[in-house]
Scaffold this active site. Structure first.
Site, PDB file in Angstrom:
ATOM      1  CB  THR A   1      10.788 -66.674 -58.711  1.00 22.46           C
ATOM      2  OG1 THR A   1       9.633 -67.231 -58.808  1.00 22.46           O
ATOM      3  CG2 THR A   1      11.383 -66.195 -59.617  1.00 22.46           C
TER       4      THR A   1
ATOM      5  CB  SER B   1       5.348 -67.248 -51.580  1.00 24.44           C
ATOM      6  OG  SER B   1       4.954 -67.136 -53.000  1.00 24.44           O
TER       7      SER B   1
ATOM      8  CB  THR C   1       6.250 -62.731 -56.674  1.00 27.71           C
ATOM      9  OG1 THR C   1       6.342 -63.725 -57.724  1.00 27.71           O
ATOM     10  CG2 THR C   1       7.837 -62.233 -56.747  1.00 27.71           C
ATOM     11  CG  ASP C   2       2.667 -67.299 -56.855  1.00 33.18           C
ATOM     12  OD1 ASP C   2       3.288 -66.543 -57.684  1.00 33.18           O
ATOM     13  OD2 ASP C   2       2.530 -68.418 -56.941  1.00 33.18           O
TER      14      ASP C   2
END
Length: 362
Positions: free
Chosen positions: A45, A92, A125-126
């Site tokens: 992101t 990610s 961030t995942d």
């Protein structure tokens, strides 16, 4: 009576002559040397873009290349000598074990370089928490390694990526961050890569640790409150330079009315260890226990963890007789971090007692 100023005139004149020289000396004093920080971009992101400034949740990740990302934060040049490298350009959730290994070896090579003081990794961030923990386990360096992401793309109103990146570079270039393991900087907080996780997917304060932050970043300055006590980086027995492949470890999620179907399928597909993402204290439903006991007899490691949101704490022989079943507990690691540790640890040992020691120490 002579004027007082006239009486002290020689001293006053000497002082007046010295003042400009002192001011000039201050002006030409050498500036503090800036740290050399390398930014490794992997997508996510923080490199995303939306159709309009109103799109903070609907956007395309991994679009903006690293040079544009750095150009969006011109203030970076004031706190470090920064250069960027594009390692990947992916969201990610698509990170693989092979991506982890490639990134880890890239980080290790940079860490060995005398002209690199710190490393920043921009990341989606995942799975950011998984990458941060992996690097914590396998990088043998005291140099700061900081993993950073954002919850909003750079095109959104009130985007968080620019400040997160600025803070990450500030921490990576700070000598006080040395020896603290791999770090995460999000929302002004400095978090441990070991125990911080993404707790919510729609807020900028998404990442939290059940044990609290290590510190804060305010206007480019780091303030520390605690230090990690678990083994990491230079004190780790694992070394990315010695790892060519990770062990196949899978996760099975437990819930009310769960069956043993997933566990059997994962073992049949070749999993050498299964992380049981259990309720509460890593609890195992009665109908699943016989299957896990049988899989352990077949050589599959069974590791009990908890999927409670704010942080689990799984104790041995609580809820289940782990000693009798020869199972392992993940302690305070969530299922995804437990998978990372098992995948790394099983490159060195298949012994369940050794694996349990590793889970206690890391």
């Amino acid at each position: 009576m002579k004027p007082l100023l006239h009486a002290f005139a020689p001293g006053v004149m000497a002082l007046m002559l010295l003042l400009p020289q002192a001011a000039q000396a201050k002006e030409v004093a050498p500036q503090q040397k800036l740290s050399n920080v390398v930014i490794l971009a992997t997508g996510g992101t923080i490199a995303g873009a939306g159709a309009s400034a109103a799109n903070s949740a609907t956007y395309t990740a991994a679009k903006v290349p690293v040079d544009q990302l750095l150009a969006s934060v011109p203030q970076l040049k004031d706190i470090a000598n920064v250069r960027g490298e594009q390692v990947f350009q992916i969201a990610s959730e698509s990170f693989t074990n092979e991506n982890l290994l490639e990134l880890g070896k890239t980080v290790a090579k940079l860490a060995d370089s005398d002209d690199v003081d710190g490393i920043v990794i921009t990341h989606g961030t995942d799975t950011l928490e998984e990458t941060a923990y992996f690097l914590t386990l396998v990088e043998h360096t005291e140099k700061p390694i900081v993993v950073v992401g954002s919850m909003r793309p750079g095109t959104a109103m009130s985007a968080d990526g620019m400040l997160n990146l600025y803070n990450a570079v500030a921490v990576a270039g700070d000598k006080s961050a040395r020896g603290k393991g791999v770090l995460i900087t999000m929302n002004d907080e400095i978090l441990s890569g070991r125990d911080a996780s993404k707790m919510v997917n729609i807020k900028t304060e998404a990442f939290k640790s059940p044990w609290g932050p290590l510190g804060m970043v305010v206007e480019g300055k780091s303030y520390w409150f605690r230090a990690p006590v678990k083994r990491h980086t230079v004190n780790s027995e694992f070394d990315i330079k010695q790892i060519s492949a990770l062990a196949p470890v899978e996760i099975a999620y437990s819930y009310g009315n769960v069956s043993d179907t997933a566990y059997k399928a994962l073992a049949q597909a070749g999993a050498k260890a299964i992380i049981h993402a259990g309720t509460g204290n890593g609890s195992v439903p009665a109908r699943v226990v016989p299957t896990l006991q049988e899989l352990r007899k077949q050589g599959v490691q069974i590791i009990r963890s908890s999927h409670v949101n704010a942080g689990g704490f799984v104790l041995r022989n609580a809820e289940q007789p782990d000693d009798k079943n020869d199972w392992i507990v993940a302690h305070d690691l969530n299922p995804q971090k437990a998978r990372i540790l098992a995948a790394v640890a099983m490159t060195k040992t298949q012994d369940s007692k050794e694996l349990q020691r590793i889970f206690w120490e890391y």
